[in-house]
Design a protein around this motif. Sequence first.
Motif, PDB file in Angstrom:
ATOM      1  N   ASN A  78       0.847  -1.179   0.000  1.00 46.83           N
ATOM      2  CA  ASN A  78       0.000   0.000   0.000  1.00 46.83           C
ATOM      3  C   ASN A  78       0.891   1.241   0.000  1.00 46.83           C
ATOM      4  OD1 ASN A  78      -2.010   1.880   0.304  1.00 46.83           O
ATOM      5  ND2 ASN A  78      -2.348   1.461   2.472  1.00 46.83           N
ATOM      6  N   ASP A  92      -9.661   1.260 -10.986  1.00 43.44           N
ATOM      7  CA  ASP A  92     -10.443   1.164  -9.759  1.00 43.44           C
ATOM      8  C   ASP A  92     -10.396  -0.248  -9.196  1.00 43.44           C
ATOM      9  OD1 ASP A  92     -12.085  -0.348 -11.359  1.00 43.44           O
ATOM     10  OD2 ASP A  92     -13.769   1.043 -11.348  1.00 43.44           O
ATOM     11  N   GLU A  93     -11.128  -0.490  -8.119  1.00 43.83           N
ATOM     12  CA  GLU A  93     -11.082  -1.780  -7.433  1.00 43.83           C
ATOM     13  C   GLU A  93     -11.661  -2.916  -8.257  1.00 43.83           C
ATOM     14  OE1 GLU A  93     -14.813   0.344  -5.915  1.00 43.83           O
ATOM     15  OE2 GLU A  93     -12.794   0.815  -6.665  1.00 43.83           O
ATOM     16  N   MET A 110      -9.350   8.214  -2.847  1.00 44.24           N
ATOM     17  CA  MET A 110      -9.045   7.199  -1.833  1.00 44.24           C
ATOM     18  C   MET A 110      -9.805   7.495  -0.540  1.00 44.24           C
ATOM     19  SD  MET A 110      -4.933   6.900  -2.442  1.00 44.24           S
ATOM     20  CE  MET A 110      -4.674   6.212  -0.808  1.00 44.24           C
ATOM     21  N   ARG A 113     -13.703   6.799  -0.956  1.00 45.83           N
ATOM     22  CA  ARG A 113     -14.142   5.398  -1.049  1.00 45.83           C
ATOM     23  C   ARG A 113     -13.486   4.487  -0.023  1.00 45.83           C
ATOM     24  NH1 ARG A 113     -14.192   3.970  -7.536  1.00 45.83           N
ATOM     25  NH2 ARG A 113     -15.313   5.829  -8.271  1.00 45.83           N
ATOM     26  N   ASP A 114     -12.614   5.060   0.807  1.00 41.16           N
ATOM     27  CA  ASP A 114     -11.891   4.277   1.821  1.00 41.16           C
ATOM     28  C   ASP A 114     -11.126   3.112   1.155  1.00 41.16           C
ATOM     29  OD1 ASP A 114     -10.918   3.496   4.268  1.00 41.16           O
ATOM     30  OD2 ASP A 114     -12.682   2.316   4.801  1.00 41.16           O
ATOM     31  N   LEU A 115     -10.296   3.450   0.160  1.00 41.83           N
ATOM     32  CA  LEU A 115      -9.540   2.467  -0.592  1.00 41.83           C
ATOM     33  C   LEU A 115      -8.041   2.683  -0.394  1.00 41.83           C
ATOM     34  CD1 LEU A 115     -11.553   2.531  -3.961  1.00 41.83           C
ATOM     35  CD2 LEU A 115     -11.689   0.806  -2.143  1.00 41.83           C
ATOM     36  N   ARG A 116      -7.271   1.662  -0.765  1.00 45.99           N
ATOM     37  CA  ARG A 116      -5.819   1.735  -0.741  1.00 45.99           C
ATOM     38  C   ARG A 116      -5.307   1.848  -2.173  1.00 45.99           C
ATOM     39  NH1 ARG A 116      -8.837   0.015   3.598  1.00 45.99           N
ATOM     40  NH2 ARG A 116      -7.550  -0.284   5.455  1.00 45.99           N
ATOM     41  N   LEU A 131      -6.607   1.067  -7.329  1.00 47.40           N
ATOM     42  CA  LEU A 131      -7.307   1.228  -6.055  1.00 47.40           C
ATOM     43  C   LEU A 131      -7.846  -0.130  -5.622  1.00 47.40           C
ATOM     44  CD1 LEU A 131      -9.253   4.492  -6.948  1.00 47.40           C
ATOM     45  CD2 LEU A 131      -7.331   4.318  -5.353  1.00 47.40           C
ATOM     46  N   MET A 132      -7.586  -0.522  -4.380  1.00 47.60           N
ATOM     47  CA  MET A 132      -8.024  -1.821  -3.883  1.00 47.60           C
ATOM     48  C   MET A 132      -8.470  -1.679  -2.440  1.00 47.60           C
ATOM     49  SD  MET A 132      -4.970  -4.274  -5.410  1.00 47.60           S
ATOM     50  CE  MET A 132      -5.866  -5.794  -5.103  1.00 47.60           C
ATOM     51  N   THR A 133      -9.342  -2.594  -2.056  1.00 40.47           N
ATOM     52  CA  THR A 133      -9.739  -2.676  -0.653  1.00 40.47           C
ATOM     53  C   THR A 133      -8.685  -3.475   0.117  1.00 40.47           C
ATOM     54  OG1 THR A 133     -11.001  -4.710  -0.977  1.00 40.47           O
ATOM     55  CG2 THR A 133     -12.161  -2.615  -1.331  1.00 40.47           C
ATOM     56  N   GLN A 136      -9.011  -7.147  -0.729  1.00 40.15           N
ATOM     57  CA  GLN A 136      -8.463  -7.487  -2.040  1.00 40.15           C
ATOM     58  C   GLN A 136      -6.938  -7.625  -1.993  1.00 40.15           C
ATOM     59  OE1 GLN A 136     -10.119  -4.275  -4.427  1.00 40.15           O
ATOM     60  NE2 GLN A 136     -11.495  -5.700  -5.466  1.00 40.15           N
TER      61      GLN A 136
END
Length: 278
Positions: A78, A92-93, A110, A113-116, A131-133, A136
């Motif tokens: 990250n 995107d995710e 980020m 959407r609260d993403l990494r 972008l990933m959770t 993920q």
Amino acid sequence: MAVFLLKRLTLQIIKTENNYIRRCFSKHMVQKTAPALSSSLAASAPRLASLIPAKCFSTVEDTQDDRKKKTNDRTLTNTGRKIHARIIRVFDEKGNDLGNMHRADVIRLMDERDLRLVQRNSNAEPPEYQLMTGMQIHQERLRLREQEKAKPKAGPTVRKELTFSSNIGQHDLETKSKQIQQWIEKKYQVQITIKKAKYADNPENKTEEIFHQILQTMPGVATFLSRPQAVKGGTALTCILRHLSKKEEKAHADSQAQKTDPLNKENGNGRESDVVHP
């Protein structure tokens, strides 16, 4: 007259004693000062500094080494808000291409959407990020770890050797065939040597049939690395078996599927396998 001679003799003795004392004293002083003088000269002599090899300092080389490490590192990291490039390409995710974006817009996305943010390709222009959770990233790390474990470890090929007589019994031949199959499944090469029995009237083709009989117990698993050939002046035959490659395994599976498929058989769509059959 006698008094004069006695006085002169006394003065001569005193003079001689003084000269002897002076010589002894000067010799003693020279011996004491010589080591001190030599040590002082040695101390004052300049010493050559020993040359110590040192790595040249270069920020360019260090930066290139760090870039290579990041490129070769398959682990997902990250990056957070540390985006070095001003413009980056973002996915995107779900893997959809969002196009080129300014890093400030990426950071804002980020947070919304609260993403990494994970780097996909640092060598691309502009660099590619996704972008990933958190889930993920965890699942992708597990997948890469399993993929790394499944890779065949590079190393020297192990070769096993097995020798027996041509008049071997059927039960013993089945036992040896099972042992050979275990070695083949471990990706070993197996060199088999069959000696012709001295008092048995076995033709050469009969001995060669034993090799094919062994190979037929491992369909879709093994093939010849070297076909049977005479050795030891024709008193024995030898061959080497190996495991099928991935391509050969697929070709064998396809050929077997086509043989069992009546539609393909009727249409004549079957094709020969690349595997070397016995």
